[in-house]
Scaffold this motif. Structure first.
Motif, PDB file in Angstrom:
ATOM      1  N   CYS A 114      26.717  95.970   0.234  1.00 29.06           N
ATOM      2  CA  CYS A 114      25.468  95.297   0.601  1.00 29.06           C
ATOM      3  C   CYS A 114      25.517  95.018   2.102  1.00 29.06           C
ATOM      4  CB  CYS A 114      25.327  94.000  -0.194  1.00 29.06           C
ATOM      5  SG  CYS A 114      23.967  92.964   0.382  1.00 29.06           S
ATOM      6  N   HIS A 143      20.363  93.846  -4.265  1.00 28.83           N
ATOM      7  CA  HIS A 143      21.534  93.052  -4.629  1.00 28.83           C
ATOM      8  C   HIS A 143      21.055  91.890  -5.507  1.00 28.83           C
ATOM      9  CE1 HIS A 143      25.548  91.044  -3.268  1.00 28.83           C
ATOM     10  NE2 HIS A 143      25.563  91.466  -4.517  1.00 28.83           N
ATOM     11  N   CYS A 186      22.539  88.354  -2.892  1.00 28.55           N
ATOM     12  CA  CYS A 186      21.585  87.820  -1.926  1.00 28.55           C
ATOM     13  C   CYS A 186      20.146  88.163  -2.280  1.00 28.55           C
ATOM     14  CB  CYS A 186      21.928  88.349  -0.544  1.00 28.55           C
ATOM     15  SG  CYS A 186      21.771  90.140  -0.427  1.00 28.55           S
TER      16      CYS A 186
END
Ligand SMILES: [Zn+2]
Lengths: 1001, 97
Positions: free
Chosen positions: B6, B59, B63
Motif C-alpha cells: 500500500c 486497502h 487506510c
C-alpha cells in the motif's frame, strides 16, 4: 500372522516394540517405525487394493508419496475416517484400523473384477463418447453403474470429530525437504545467520539417508552424520524443524502452504488438533524435494509383487523387510543393480537382472556381476503371470533394431523395475518457474525461477551423494545471502565414493506382441494404458494437456507423479516429436491430497462465518422469534405465538400493523454519515435524486444506480443540517455502497470536500408503524413536536426518545403512519422494551421481516435484489419520478440515455399480479406466458418477483417484471406450473391505499 | 496470498485489500459530451492484459484508500504501486524490474 518376511537385523524399526493393527479386519503385527505398507510386506501381503476402472488386483508399488495403488481408508470410527491414504505414508500405531478400497465384497473376491474381462469396451475417452451417444445412455445406463463401481475411497459417514489449527509464519529461508540436500542447505542458511524453517513430509528427517546403509559422509557412517547434523540444527536455535509436514502448494510472493500432521500417527484418542496449516512467507526458498523412480511400461506390469526397484531397497534397508523370496529385476537404469545387491544381501534370490540396454556398464553393474548376479543385457519383458501375486516374468532378448526374440518364463514372486528417476519439480512448477528438458537426464528440470527460490539436489537432477550435499550447501548459502545474511564459505563433503548411476527410459518397452491384446499400464491409479494414449493420438489429440484429459492419465490423486514421463515417452514415439517440443502438463497444488478440514481450520460450526446481531436480538430470541439470515445478520422473521405457524403469525402481525401498531427492528439497515461543505453536491452526483434543495429536517427516498444505469441500492436519506446527511442503505448493500461512494470520492471527485463514515453499528433503528404509532410514541419524546402539522411524512428531527438522544424519522415502509427511531446502539434494547411495554394497551405487536415484506408488497414498494436483479432501470421499477431531471450528471445517468435503456424499447416493467383463484399463491421466480399451449420453448414475458398471501386483502397477490407490463394492465397471462396452468390478471403494483391516505394515520 | 505494498501503509497481505478493476479508465468530465459507443467502451471494454497490467486496489481493512498498481498477470508480481492521481510509472520502471 507373524512377520515372516521381517529380516533378522537391520532397518530403523524398533524390534523391541511390536505394534498390533488390523487390515480389512485381519489382525496383524508390525514394529514401531513401520509404515502400514512395510508392515503388510513384513507379513507377506502385497495385495493392497483394486484398481479404479478394471478392479484389477494391485500391490504396493512404491515406498513414498507417489504411491498410486495401495490406497487405504484409515480410522477406528467414522468421525476419524480418512479415505485414500497412501499405505506407504501411513505410520503404524497400536490399534490402527485400515481397510482396502474399491473392492466388493472383499479384496480377494471382487465381483466388479468383471470389468477386467470386458476391458476392450472401456477405452480411453469412454466417458466422453457415451456422454454424447446414444442419447440418454449416459444418465440412464452408464453413470449409475460406473458410480457404483468406479471411484476410489468412500467419504466418511459422520462429521469429522477432529479439529484443525492454522498458523502464519515468516522466515528468512524455508527449506522444503530434509534429505541430504535440504539438510546441507539448512546448515548453510544457519551459518549465514538466517531464521530457517526446515520441513519434511516424513516422520523423521533424512530422506534418502534413512535407507543409506553403505556410504560414509566426512568419515562417519551416513546415519551418524544424519543424527549429528540434526542435533546441530536443533541446537542452533534459529531453525524450526517440522516433520510430518508436506509443502503442498507454492503460491505467489514466496508464500507456501504446509500441512503438519500432528496426531494421525498416535494411538488412541489424541488431544489437540489433528493437523496444522502453515502459511509461510519466506524471503528465500530452497526446494530439495528429491526425485521419484519411474516404473517401466510393459504388458501386465501391475500385478501384486511388481514394485519399483528403489522401493524394494528401501523396504529392505530402512524397514528390515524382505519384499519377496525370488526377484526378477527389469531395468533401464544402473540404480536397480544397487537394489538387486541390497536384496541379495538380505537373502532374496535374484533370478535375473534384465537390462533393456544392450551394453550396461558402470560401477553398480560391475559389482552385481562380481557378486554373481545373473545379468541379462539387451533383454526386455513381454508379460507376467499370476493373479493375486506375480508368479513369473516373460523375458525376451531385445535386438538393437528393436525386434523382440522368443520369451522365456522366469518364475519369481517379486518383480522389480526401474525406468530411471523423475525430479520432483512439482513445487517449482507451481511457482510458475520454467521447466526445461534435460536430454542427458531424460527429464524435465527447473530452469529460470519465477520466485525467490533455489533448487538443490535430486530435484534438479543431481544424483551422486557428495554432489547432492555440496549442491544443497551452496544453494542454502546463496539463499542466506539473498535473504540478507552474511557470506558462507563453500563447503565440500567427503563421501565414500559410491558408483555413479545412469540410464533411464520413458515410454513403453517393446514386447513384440499384438498391441491390441495387451495392457501395459502407464497410470496405475486411473487404469490408463499405453494403448489408451496411442488411441487418443490416433483420434486426433495432439496437445499433451488434451491427451491427459482424454485418457485421464495423470489426473488421479497422485497427479501423475509416476505416470507423466512415460505418457510423454509414448506420445513422443507416436508423434515422432522430441519430448522437449511436446512439453509437459502443468503441475497444480496440492502436491499430495490435503484434507478439507485443514483448509476449513477453525471456521466450522458457530465459527463458520461472522454473525451480526442487532441490539434487540436477544429480546427477540427470548420472545421466541424465528430468525433468518440476511447477509451476515440474524433478523427476526416472525414472532409466533404458541401454536402458530409462520402463515398464522404473519397474518396476525400484518393485521395488527394495519389496525393498531407494530414494532420492527430495522437496525440492520446500512447507515452512512455524509458530512462536509460539498455533501449535497456529492449526493447529487451519486444518487439519481436532487439533493440541493432538500431542506434540513426533511427526508427523501434515494435511488442509487451503477454506472451502467441499473439499480444498485436504495434507502431513505435525511438532511440533518446543511452539511450533514444521514444516508440509509439496504441491509445487504451497506458495504458495497460505502465502497462505491469512497471510490468516487477518492478517484473521480477528489475536489469535493466531503467525508463518509459508516454508522451502521452505531445506531439501533426501531420502526414503529401503524395508525396508533404516534399515540404510543408521543409520551416518550422530549424536545420535538411530532404532531402531523409539525412533523409531516418524510421529515426528521433530533430529540430525545425515552431519555436517549435520537434521530427521529417520520417514514413508512408499510403504508401506515410510521416512525423510525434511531438511538445509539447501546440504548436500543432499553428504548425498544420501554416502547413495547407502553404500546401493549394499544395492541402493539412485534413483527418480523416476513410481515415487513408482505406489508411493503401490498404498497408496491420494491426490495432491491428481489424486484431488481442488476438489469432493472428506474423506469422499469416505476421509479422515474425519483430522478432529478435537471441535474447534469449522476452515476448511471449517461447509461440511461443509451439505446435500449429507455423509450421505444419493450423492457420488463414492474406490475402487480392477481390470480384468478384468490387462494393460489404464486411461486416467486415463476415464468409468465401469453399462450400456455405454445410448444416449448415458450415465449416468456416475465417472471414473478414477490408473492404473498395478503391478510389485508384476504387473498393472494404478487409483483412481477413483465415485458411492456404497464401497457398490459388488465390483460390475462398464464403461469405454467407442473401439472397445471395458473391464470393471472396484470394490475398496477399498488394493492393497498393507492392514494396514500393511511400514511398520515 | 499476494503481498501488496500500500503506498500509504507499506507491504500488507492480500486479505486486507479489495480488487477494484483496471486503472486509468477515465470517466469523462462531462458524460453528456461522449457518444454511446465511447460510453459503452468506458463501461465494458477492458484491456485484459497478458503481462504488466495497471489496476486498482483498495486497502479496505487498513487506510481504506484506493491506489493503483502495476502487476504482471503472468506471475502475479507487482512492478509498482502508486497513488491515485499519479501518472503510471514510465516504461523504464517496467524495464528495470
Ligand atoms: Zn493502506
Amino acid at each position: 500372522m507373524s512377520q515372516n518376511f521381517r529380516l533378522p537385523t537391520g532397518g530403523r524399526v524398533n524390534r523391541a516394540k511390536t505394534i498390533n493393527f488390523t487390515f480389512d479386519g485381519r489382525r496383524m503385527s508390525g514394529l514401531e517405525g513401520d509404515t502400514l505398507a512395510s508392515a503388510l510386506l513384513a507379513n507377506g501381503e502385497h495385495l493392497a487394493g483394486r484398481s479404479f476402472k478394471y478392479h484389477r488386483p494391485r500391490g504396493i508399488l512404491s515406498a513414498g508419496a507417489e504411491e498410486p495403488n495401495a490406497l487405504v481408508g484409515v480410522g477406528a470410527d467414522e468421525g476419524h475416517y480418512s479415505p485414500n491414504l497412501r499405505a506407504t505414508q501411513v505410520e503404524l500405531f497400536e490399534g490402527l484400523v485400515a481397510e482396502s478400497q474399491n473392492r466388493s465384497p472383499s479384496l480377494r473376491y471382487d465381483w466388479a473384477g468383471v470389468n477386467n474381462l470386458i476391458w476392450r469396451f472401456i477405452p480411453a475417452g469412454f466417458y466422453y463418447k457415451t456422454f454424447m451417444w446414444p442419447r440418454g445412455a449416459w444418465t440412464k445406463f452408464f453413470e449409475p453403474r460406473i458410480r457404483a463401481m468406479a471411484g476410489l475411497g468412500r467419504a466418511p459417514r459422520a462429521p469429522d470429530a477432529t479439529t484443525y489449527a492454522q498458523r502464519y509464519a515468516h522466515c528468512d529461508v524455508l527449506v522444503v525437504g530434509a534429505g541430504p540436500a535440504g539438510l546441507a542447505a539448512a546448515l548453510a542458511a544457519v551459518q549465514g545467520g538466517q531464521r530457517v524453517i526446515l520441513c519434511d513430509e516424513q516422520n523423521e528427517l533424512g530422506g534418502s539417508l534413512l535407507s543409506e546403509t553403505d556410504a560414509a559422509i566426512d568419515g562417519i557412517p551416513a546415519v551418524r552424520w544424519l543424527s549429528e547434523t540434526i542435533a546441530q540444527l536443533r541446537s542452533a536455535g534459529s531453525v524450526q524443524i517440522l516433520t510430518r509436514t508436506t509443502a503442498f502448494g507454492y503460491f505467489p510472493h514466496n508464500m507456501l502452504g504446509l500441512v503438519e500432521r500432528l496426531t494421525d500417527h498416535l494411538p488412541g484418542a489424541a488431544s489437540g488438533p489433528r493437523e496444522r496449516l502453515w502459511q509461510v512467507r519466506a524471503k528465500q526458498v530452497v526446494l530439495a524435494a528429491g526425485e521419484i523412480e519411474r516404473p517401466l511400461v510393459f504388458p501386465d506390469n501391475d500385478r501384486p509383487g511388481i514394485m519399483l526397484a528403489g522401493a524394494a531397497r528401501i523396504y529392505a534397508s530402512r524397514y528390515g523387510v524382505k519384499p519377496g523370496q525370488r526377484a526378477v529385476i527389469v531395468t533401464a537404469h544402473d540404480s536397480a543393480y544397487r537394489a538387486a545387491l541390497a536384496l541379495y544381501q538380505a537373502g532374496v534370490g535374484i533370478a535375473a537382472i534384465a537390462d533393456v540396454r544392450a551394453n550396461p556398464q558402470g560401477g553398480w553393474v560391475d559389482l552385481a556381476r562380481k557378486a554373481g548376479l545373473p545379468v541379462r543385457a539387451g533383454c526386455t519383458i513381454t508379460g507376467t503371470s499370476g493373479r493375486l501375486r506375480v508368479t513369473g516374468a516373460d523375458l525376451a532378448p531385445l535386438a538393437a533394431d528393436g525386434t523382440v526374440g522368443a520369451s522365456e518364463r522366469v518364475s519369481c514372486d517379486l518383480l522389480l523395475m526401474s525406468g530411471g528417476f523423475t525430479p520432483s519439480v512439482h513445487l517449482f512448477s507451481q511457482s510458475r518457474g520454467k521447466l526445461v528438458y534435460d536430454e542427458a537426464l531424460g527429464a524435465f528440470v527447473p530452469g529460470a525461477p519465477a520466485e525467490d527460490c533455489w533448487v538443490a539436489g535430486a530435484c534438479r537432477g543431481v544424483s551422486l551423494l557428495s554432489e547432492v550435499l555440496a549442491d544443497g550447501f551452496a544453494k542454502g548459502a546463496s539463499a542466506a545471502r539473498a535473504a540478507g545474511g552474511g557470506p558462507v564459505p563453500a563447503r565440500s563433503f567427503a563421501t565414500t565414493q559410491a558408483p555413479a548411476t545412469g540410464g533411464g527410459f520413458a515410454g513403453a518397452l517393446p514386447h513384440g506382441k499384438n498391441p491390441a491384446s495387451v495392457r501395459a499400464f502407464v497410470d496405475f491409479q486411473n487404469d490408463s494404458t499405453a494403448k489408451d494414449i496411442k488411441l487418443a493420438i490416433s483420434e486426433g489429440l495432439r496437445s499433451i494437456e488434451h491427451i491427459k484429459r482424454y485418457t485421464t492419465t495423470g489426473m488421479a490423486t497422485d497427479q501423475g507423479k509416476i505416470s507423466n514421463m512415460n505418457a510423454l515417452g509414448i506420445a513422443t514415439d507416436v508423434l515422432a516429436r522430441p519430448i522437449a517440443q511436446i512439453g509437459t502438463t502443468t503441475f497444480r497444488m496440492p502436491y499430495t491430497p490435503t484434507t478439507f478440514g485443514v483448509f476449513a481450520g477453525y471456521a466450522r460450526g458457530d465459527l463458520f462465518d461472522t454473525v451480526r446481531r442487532t441490539p434487540v436480538h436477544h429480546w427477540a430470541q427470548a420472545q421466541g422469534a424465528v430468525f433468518e439470515d440476511v447477509s451476515l445478520w440474524k433478523r427476526a422473521r416472525y414472532f409466533p405465538l404458541p401454536g402458530e405457524d409462520m402463515h398464522q403469525a404473519v397474518a396476525r402481525e400484518c393485521r395488527a400493523v394495519r389496525a393498531a401498531a407494530g414494532i420492527f427492528d430495522a437496525s440492520t439497515l446500512g447507515k452512512i454519515e455524509v458530512v462536509g461543505p460539498d455533501a449535497a453536491e456529492f449526493l447529487n452526483r451519486m444518487y439519481v435524486n436532487a439533493w440541493s434543495k432538500l431542506k434540513p429536517g426533511r427526508l427523501r427516498y434515494g435511488l442509487l444506480l451503477r454506472e451502467d444505469g441499473f439499480i444498485l441500492d436504495d434507502g431513505v436519506i435525511g438532511r440533518m443540517s446543511d452539511e450533514c446527511f444521514h444516508v440509509t442503505t439496504t441491509t445487504g448493500g451497506a458495504a458495497r455502497v460505502l465502497t462505491m461512494m469512497e471510490d468516487y470520492r477518492q478517484t473521480e471527485f477528489p475536489e469535493l470536500k466531503v467525508w463518509l463514515t459508516s454508522t451502521t453499528e452505531q445506531w439501533a433503528v426501531i420502526a414503529l408503524q401503524g395508525p396508533k404509532a404516534r399515540e404510543i410514541l408521543a409520551p416518550f419524546v422530549e424536545g420535538a413536536d411530532i404532531s402531523h402539522a409539525a412533523m409531516p411524512h418524510m421529515s426528521v428531527v433530533e430529540c430525545r426518545v425515552a431519555g436517549v438522544p435520537a434521530r427521529l424519522f417520520r417514514v413508512s415502509f408499510t403504508g401506515e403512519l410510521g416512525f423510525e427511531i434511531n438511538v445509539p446502539a447501546d440504548y436500543g434494547r432499553a428504548v425498544w422494551e420501554a416502547i413495547f411495554a407502553a404500546g401493549q394497551p394499544a395492541g402493539l405487536v412485534a413483527y418480523g421481516t416476513e410481515t415487513m415484506h408482505v406489508l411493503r408488497a401490498e404498497k408496491g414498494y420494491i426490495i432491491v435484489g428481489q424486484e431488481t436483479d442488476g438489469t432493472v432501470t428506474p423506469d422499469d421499477a416505476g421509479l422515474s419520478w425519483a430522478i432529478g431531471k435537471a441535474k447534469p450528471d449522476f452515476v448511471g445517468k449517461r447509461a440511461l440515455a443509451r439505446a435500449g435503456m429507455g423509450e421505444g424499447v419493450q423492457r420488463k416493467q414492474l406490475v402487480g399480479l392477481l390470480t384468478d383463484d384468490p387462494q393460489v399463491v404464486l411461486e416467486e421466480g415463476a415464468q409468465l406466458v401469453a399462450d400456455p399451449a405454445q410448444p416449448p420453448p415458450m415465449t416468456m414475458l416475465g417472471h414473478v418477483t414477490s408473492s404473498y398471501w395478503s391478510a389485508t386483502l384476504n387473498r393472494s397477490m404478487a409483483l412481477a417484471l413483465v415485458k411492456n407490463g404497464r401497457a398490459r394492465i388488465g390483460e390475462t397471462l398464464h403461469v405454467p406450473m407442473p401439472g397445471r396452468v395458473i391464470r393471472v390478471t396484470i394490475t398496477g403494483p399498488v394493492f393497498y391505499d393507492a392514494e396514500g391516505i393511511k400514511l398520515d394515520g | 496470498m499476494l503481498l501488496i505494498t500500500c503506498p500509504f501503509c507499506g507491504p500488507r497481505p492480500e486479505l486486507e485489500f479489495g480488487y477494484a478493476g483496471e486503472a486509468h479508465v477515465v470517466r469523462a468530465q462531462d458524460p453528456r459530451e461522449v457518444s454511446d459507443l465511447q460510453w459503452t467502451e468506458y463501461l465494458y471494454q477492458r484491456s485484459n492484459v497478458r503481462g504488466v497490467h495497471a489496476e486498482r486496489w483498495r486497502h479496505a481493512h487498513g487506510c481504506a484508500q484506493f491506489f493503483n498498481a502495476l502487476r504482471d498477470t503472468t506471475t502475479d508480481h507487482f512492478v509498482a504501486t502508486y497513488r491515485i492521481g499519479e501518472p503510471r510509472p514510465d516504461a523504464a520502471v517496467e524495464a528495470g524490474r
